[in-house]
Design a protein around this motif. Structure first.
Motif, PDB file in Angstrom:
ATOM      1  N   MET A   1     -33.706 -51.614 -35.749  1.00 18.45           N
ATOM      2  CA  MET A   1     -33.125 -51.705 -34.406  1.00 18.45           C
ATOM      3  C   MET A   1     -33.505 -50.496 -33.555  1.00 18.45           C
ATOM      4  O   MET A   1     -33.473 -49.359 -34.018  1.00 18.45           O
ATOM      5  N   THR A   2     -33.893 -50.763 -32.327  1.00 21.95           N
ATOM      6  CA  THR A   2     -34.108 -49.727 -31.321  1.00 21.95           C
ATOM      7  C   THR A   2     -33.129 -50.004 -30.189  1.00 21.95           C
ATOM      8  O   THR A   2     -33.078 -51.124 -29.675  1.00 21.95           O
ATOM      9  N   ALA A   3     -32.341 -49.006 -29.811  1.00 21.16           N
ATOM     10  CA  ALA A   3     -31.306 -49.232 -28.793  1.00 21.16           C
ATOM     11  C   ALA A   3     -31.158 -48.017 -27.898  1.00 21.16           C
ATOM     12  O   ALA A   3     -31.355 -46.874 -28.330  1.00 21.16           O
ATOM     13  N   VAL A   4     -30.830 -48.278 -26.648  1.00 25.14           N
ATOM     14  CA  VAL A   4     -30.456 -47.233 -25.695  1.00 25.14           C
ATOM     15  C   VAL A   4     -29.052 -47.578 -25.207  1.00 25.14           C
ATOM     16  O   VAL A   4     -28.829 -48.649 -24.632  1.00 25.14           O
ATOM     17  N   VAL A   5     -28.105 -46.693 -25.487  1.00 25.68           N
ATOM     18  CA  VAL A   5     -26.693 -46.914 -25.141  1.00 25.68           C
ATOM     19  C   VAL A   5     -26.319 -45.954 -24.015  1.00 25.68           C
ATOM     20  O   VAL A   5     -26.400 -44.732 -24.181  1.00 25.68           O
ATOM     21  N   THR A   6     -25.933 -46.497 -22.866  1.00 25.78           N
ATOM     22  CA  THR A   6     -25.556 -45.649 -21.737  1.00 25.78           C
ATOM     23  C   THR A   6     -24.173 -46.033 -21.224  1.00 25.78           C
ATOM     24  O   THR A   6     -23.824 -47.218 -21.183  1.00 25.78           O
ATOM     25  N   VAL A   7     -23.396 -45.033 -20.863  1.00 21.49           N
ATOM     26  CA  VAL A   7     -22.108 -45.265 -20.197  1.00 21.49           C
ATOM     27  C   VAL A   7     -22.042 -44.350 -18.983  1.00 21.49           C
ATOM     28  O   VAL A   7     -22.619 -43.259 -18.971  1.00 21.49           O
ATOM     29  N   ARG A   8     -21.329 -44.828 -17.956  1.00 20.80           N
ATOM     30  CA  ARG A   8     -21.154 -44.027 -16.742  1.00 20.80           C
ATOM     31  C   ARG A   8     -19.679 -44.006 -16.378  1.00 20.80           C
ATOM     32  O   ARG A   8     -19.046 -45.062 -16.287  1.00 20.80           O
ATOM     33  N   LEU A   9     -19.163 -42.793 -16.198  1.00 16.66           N
ATOM     34  CA  LEU A   9     -17.762 -42.635 -15.824  1.00 16.66           C
ATOM     35  C   LEU A   9     -17.571 -41.290 -15.144  1.00 16.66           C
ATOM     36  O   LEU A   9     -18.401 -40.379 -15.313  1.00 16.66           O
ATOM     37  N   ALA A  10     -16.513 -41.183 -14.388  1.00 12.11           N
ATOM     38  CA  ALA A  10     -16.210 -39.928 -13.698  1.00 12.11           C
ATOM     39  C   ALA A  10     -15.553 -38.943 -14.650  1.00 12.11           C
ATOM     40  O   ALA A  10     -14.710 -39.316 -15.463  1.00 12.11           O
ATOM     41  N   GLU A  11     -15.964 -37.704 -14.575  1.00 10.36           N
ATOM     42  CA  GLU A  11     -15.396 -36.601 -15.357  1.00 10.36           C
ATOM     43  C   GLU A  11     -15.258 -36.915 -16.844  1.00 10.36           C
ATOM     44  O   GLU A  11     -14.162 -36.903 -17.401  1.00 10.36           O
ATOM     45  N   PRO A  12     -16.356 -37.222 -17.523  1.00  8.82           N
ATOM     46  CA  PRO A  12     -16.286 -37.434 -18.969  1.00  8.82           C
ATOM     47  C   PRO A  12     -15.921 -36.137 -19.687  1.00  8.82           C
ATOM     48  O   PRO A  12     -16.259 -35.047 -19.207  1.00  8.82           O
ATOM     49  N   GLN A  13     -15.241 -36.265 -20.804  1.00  2.00           N
ATOM     50  CA  GLN A  13     -14.840 -35.091 -21.574  1.00  2.00           C
ATOM     51  C   GLN A  13     -15.856 -34.860 -22.687  1.00  2.00           C
ATOM     52  O   GLN A  13     -15.975 -35.661 -23.611  1.00  2.00           O
ATOM     53  N   PHE A  14     -16.624 -33.775 -22.573  1.00  2.00           N
ATOM     54  CA  PHE A  14     -17.603 -33.424 -23.593  1.00  2.00           C
ATOM     55  C   PHE A  14     -17.043 -32.332 -24.502  1.00  2.00           C
ATOM     56  O   PHE A  14     -16.125 -31.604 -24.105  1.00  2.00           O
ATOM     57  N   GLU A  15     -17.641 -32.225 -25.657  1.00  2.00           N
ATOM     58  CA  GLU A  15     -17.278 -31.145 -26.576  1.00  2.00           C
ATOM     59  C   GLU A  15     -18.238 -29.991 -26.331  1.00  2.00           C
ATOM     60  O   GLU A  15     -19.320 -29.942 -26.910  1.00  2.00           O
ATOM     61  N   GLY A  16     -17.881 -29.086 -25.432  1.00  2.00           N
ATOM     62  CA  GLY A  16     -18.726 -27.928 -25.141  1.00  2.00           C
ATOM     63  C   GLY A  16     -19.621 -28.158 -23.931  1.00  2.00           C
ATOM     64  O   GLY A  16     -19.895 -29.279 -23.522  1.00  2.00           O
ATOM     65  N   GLN A  17     -20.122 -27.042 -23.344  1.00  2.00           N
ATOM     66  CA  GLN A  17     -20.952 -27.105 -22.151  1.00  2.00           C
ATOM     67  C   GLN A  17     -22.300 -27.760 -22.433  1.00  2.00           C
ATOM     68  O   GLN A  17     -22.926 -28.316 -21.545  1.00  2.00           O
ATOM     69  N   THR A  18     -22.789 -27.715 -23.678  1.00  2.00           N
ATOM     70  CA  THR A  18     -24.092 -28.312 -23.980  1.00  2.00           C
ATOM     71  C   THR A  18     -24.051 -29.826 -24.000  1.00  2.00           C
ATOM     72  O   THR A  18     -25.088 -30.476 -24.096  1.00  2.00           O
ATOM     73  N   LYS A  19     -22.871 -30.443 -23.937  1.00  2.00           N
ATOM     74  CA  LYS A  19     -22.701 -31.884 -23.723  1.00  2.00           C
ATOM     75  C   LYS A  19     -23.415 -32.735 -24.774  1.00  2.00           C
ATOM     76  O   LYS A  19     -24.054 -33.725 -24.445  1.00  2.00           O
ATOM     77  N   GLU A  20     -23.322 -32.374 -26.036  1.00  2.00           N
ATOM     78  CA  GLU A  20     -23.999 -33.144 -27.074  1.00  2.00           C
ATOM     79  C   GLU A  20     -23.128 -34.251 -27.652  1.00  2.00           C
ATOM     80  O   GLU A  20     -23.630 -35.160 -28.298  1.00  2.00           O
ATOM     81  N   VAL A  21     -21.807 -34.170 -27.456  1.00  2.00           N
ATOM     82  CA  VAL A  21     -20.875 -35.154 -28.023  1.00  2.00           C
ATOM     83  C   VAL A  21     -19.869 -35.577 -26.958  1.00  2.00           C
ATOM     84  O   VAL A  21     -19.205 -34.729 -26.360  1.00  2.00           O
TER      85      VAL A  21
END
Length: 718
Positions: A388-408
């Protein structure tokens, strides 16, 4: 401890405590904190941190494009070590921000957690959310210049390590701008200068900065290849956006070594085109698009009229857009994004995707259990993800990331929304009654079942003993001539072409550590065939069974029964074809064996030259492995006046040799030559196998026609 010593220690401890007062606490304000602890904001101060700063500036421009403002972004790597990012968006606000009394430009570049992404209505979904991107880059730059086009004017401001001021640049001279020029900081009030006129209706921002060598080591540099990969990725995620990457550095060993190099990326097909680009194998299904949205509420602190932060419930909307397809291979490639920011370590959106994917396939296999002969076994996540090859994208206002590097991604509500969209849309796709989609769904379910059975077979095989001795029963193919040694590292499996060669090889081998497995003719081309067909093929199944490590995703290198696998075929066109078919099998279904350097190709000789010795002395045999080597050897012998027995033997098959000759030239470790098969570039190898062995005929025909002139006609058996 003596009493006097204890008393002295107690006094010292008391003195230390008394000396440690509030005056020893250091308060870092503004950008000073960034320069003191840069790793907190950009992850590290090596090349990765340097690139992270550049992403922050580029992502701000991309956020504008996402909002429909501007359709082109230029990134220029200058020879002086600086980098420039230009966009054609709205331009940073130049008016006065009322609370600080500073212009919008100065606020953006000098104040942490300031910007248009905190619910002010400027951005509904953006990559940046902490408001520290531009200010952090400014703080970590020896110099930063910004120009803004708005309302028919061009505004400009410069900063030195985050402080606004004026550089003593000499207009018109080479290297007019330099971070080492004299700098005068503003004392009473800063100024956003008007430096020119902008074209009517033109807006945009130009940012050029020099990374501070006090922060980043001198060996750190901008990675052009990583920049190009990120630009290409972004062009897929924002359809219609043009990104131009230009390298003027002329660094040795790069594409721009001989002069400036420029690459342009624009893709109108979006993430569906991205999936086609990423997919490493031929397709089982078309690219399927799963789209939907959902809402959720969350409590966020909001600044009220009195200037206090009060918790307020707000409703958020989360848009989900997923493109995916399955191919004939078993590798999985899943790329996930939140507001076009890559999340390489996943998060709640990827968790929801995986959970729904497994749930849908388990349900569909349960419905079709009798038709697909599923039995009582349950499909697992890895069975579904294979190929399987997939690209998963979501768009929302003010998402909560774990850290400034936004990896999770950490926003919990997104998991449920993504899972619901995937479950609804994928179920509709798999149960579609349209002819083409129905056929693809059937092939996909068969592939998943085949992966499940392959995994179960590998598990059962792993639970049995690796090798059976003569007193125990054996489930190995009867045509296998196994070796006696139990030392896996020392053993060798020769896959031999044809029964005639097998007969000679049995006498030529060292049965202590060399095993033989004959194959008849040309095996199945697994590049075209489905996994189920491959497992049903007698020759392929025998090879997988004898090696004993399973196949595909469940392949276990540690379970392999032999230290070396040697492909031994005739030195003719058919032998080369059989070798290619075997390598296709190993690459597609036992790749770790190739990656570990444990697959080899034997090199049998092409010619035997018999040098005649006068008298009773035994004639000398010389073996050559190419036409050029044969001619060179003959010329050397003739020059020495040696007599050659005619005709010179040309071997067309391994069966033409006797056991001693085969052992000496091809099987005896003391004299033979083996070619090790390696994997330097997996993607390039995959492209070659698809070209030579894939379903698409036209590229192969074109390759054959264009390469015909390079063929040595004397190598063709006629």
């Amino acid at each position: 401890m003596p009493a006097a010593t204890r008393t002295a220690a107690k006094r010292a401890s008391s003195k230390t405590a008394q000396d440690y007062t509030a005056h020893h606490l250091q308060v870092l304000e503004g950008l000073e904190a960034v320069r003191k602890r840069p790793g907190m904001y950009i992850g590290s101060t090596d090349s990765r941190g340097l690139m992270h700063c550049l992403w922050e500036i580029i992502d701000n421009a991309v956020d504008e494009a996402l909002g429909g403002h501007g359709d082109r972004i230029d990134v220029v790597l200058h020879r002086d070590g600086s980098v420039e990012v230009r966009d054609q968006a709205r331009g940073i606000p130049v008016d006065i921000e009322p609370r600080t009394g500073l212009t919008g430009v100065e606020v953006v570049f000098t104040k942490l957690h300031a910007g248009g992404k905190f619910g002010g209505g400027s951005y509904t979904a953006s990559g940046g959310l902490h408001g520290v991107g531009a200010s952090v880059v400014n703080a970590l730059s020896a110099r930063l210049d910004v120009e803004v086009d708005r309302a028919g004017k061009t505004y400009a401001m410069s900063f030195r390590r985050g402080e606004p001021g004026v550089f003593s640049d000499v207009a018109g001279s080479e290297g007019a701008k330099d971070p080492e020029h004299d700098f005068t900081p503003y004392e009473k009030g800063s100024e956003l200068a008007v430096v020119g006129k902008a074209k009517r209706g033109a807006t945009g921002t130009r940012i050029r900065y020099w990374a501070d060598p006090h922060i980043f080591p001198t060996e750190s540099g901008f990675d052009y290849d990583a920049l190009v990969a990120r630009a290409r990725q972004t062009s897929f995620l924002v359809p219609g956006l043009t990104l131009v990457i230009r390298d003027e550095r002329r660094l040795p060993g790069t594409k721009g070594e001989d002069g400036p190099v420029e690459e342009v990326f624009v893709h109108d097909g979006g993430i569906a085109e991205f999936v086609d680009f990423l997919a490493p194998d031929s397709a089982v299904t078309d690219v399927w698009r799963l789209q939907g949205s959902g809402t959720f509420t969350e409590t966020v602190p909001v600044l009220d009229a009195s200037g206090h932060m009060s918790p307020t419930e707000v409703e958020r909307e989360c848009g989900v857009d997923i493109a995916l397809r399955w191919g004939t291979g078993y590798d999985t490639r899943v790329s996930s994004f939140v507001n076009i920011i890559a999340t390489p370590k996943g998060g709640t959106h990827l968790t929801g995707f995986d959970q729904a994917l497994l749930k849908v396939f388990r349900k569909q296999l349960e419905v079709n259990a009798r038709k697909l002969k599923v039995g009582s076994d349950k499909v697992e996540k890895d069975d579904v993800l294979a190929g399987m090859t997939a690209v998963v994208t979501v768009r929302l206002a003010e998402p909560q990331f774990e850290g400034q590097t936004k990896e999770v991604l950490g926003t919990s509500a997104v998991r449920t929304i993504v899972a619901k969209v995937v479950e609804t849309e994928l179920t509709a796709q798999l149960t579609s009654t349209k002819r083409g989609e129905k056929q693809q769904s059937a092939q996909l379910l068969e592939k998943v079942v085949a992966e499940m059975k392959s995994r179960i077979s590998a598990r059962v095989h792993k639970e049995t003993q690796r090798r059976k001795n003569a007193l125990e029963s054996s489930t190995l193919p009867p045509k296998l001539r196994d070796c006696r040694s139990n030392d896996v590292e020392a053993t060798e499996l020769f896959i031999v072409e044809g029964d005639s060669a097998m007969g000679t090889a049995k006498e030529a081998r060292n049965s202590e550590f060399q095993a033989l497995l004959p194959i008849r003719g040309k095996i199945l081309n697994v590049q075209k065939a489905a996994i189920g067909d491959m497992l049903k093929n007698a020759e392929c199944a025998s090879i997988i069974q004898v090696i004993g490590a399973g196949s595909g995703r469940s392949f276990d290198l540690d379970a392999a029964r032999y230290g070396k696998v040697v492909i031994m075929t005739d030195a003719d066109v058919d032998g080369a074809h059989i070798r290619t078919l075997l390598l296709t099998l190993f690459f597609n279904h036992m790749r770790p064996l190739v990656a570990a350097g444990r697959v080899y190709a034997a090199v049998p000789p092409l010619h035997r030259i018999e040098v005649v010795h006068p008298g009773s002395k035994k004639n000398e045999l010389i073996y050559t492995y190419s036409e050029a080597e044969m001619r060179s050897t003959l010329a050397g012998l003739q020059k020495k006046g040696r007599s050659i027995k005619q005709p010179i033997q040309r071997y067309k098959g391994l069966g033409e040799m006797d056991a001693d000759q085969l052992a000496e030239t091809t099987m005896d470790p003391a004299h033979r030559t083996l070619r090790r098969v390696t994997l330097a570039d997996v993607d390039a190898v995959a492209e070659v196998f698809e070209l030579l062995m894939g379903k698409d005929v036209d590229p192969r025909r074109e390759f054959i026609v264009s390469s015909a002139s390079e063929l040595d006609r004397e190598r063709i058996d006629a």
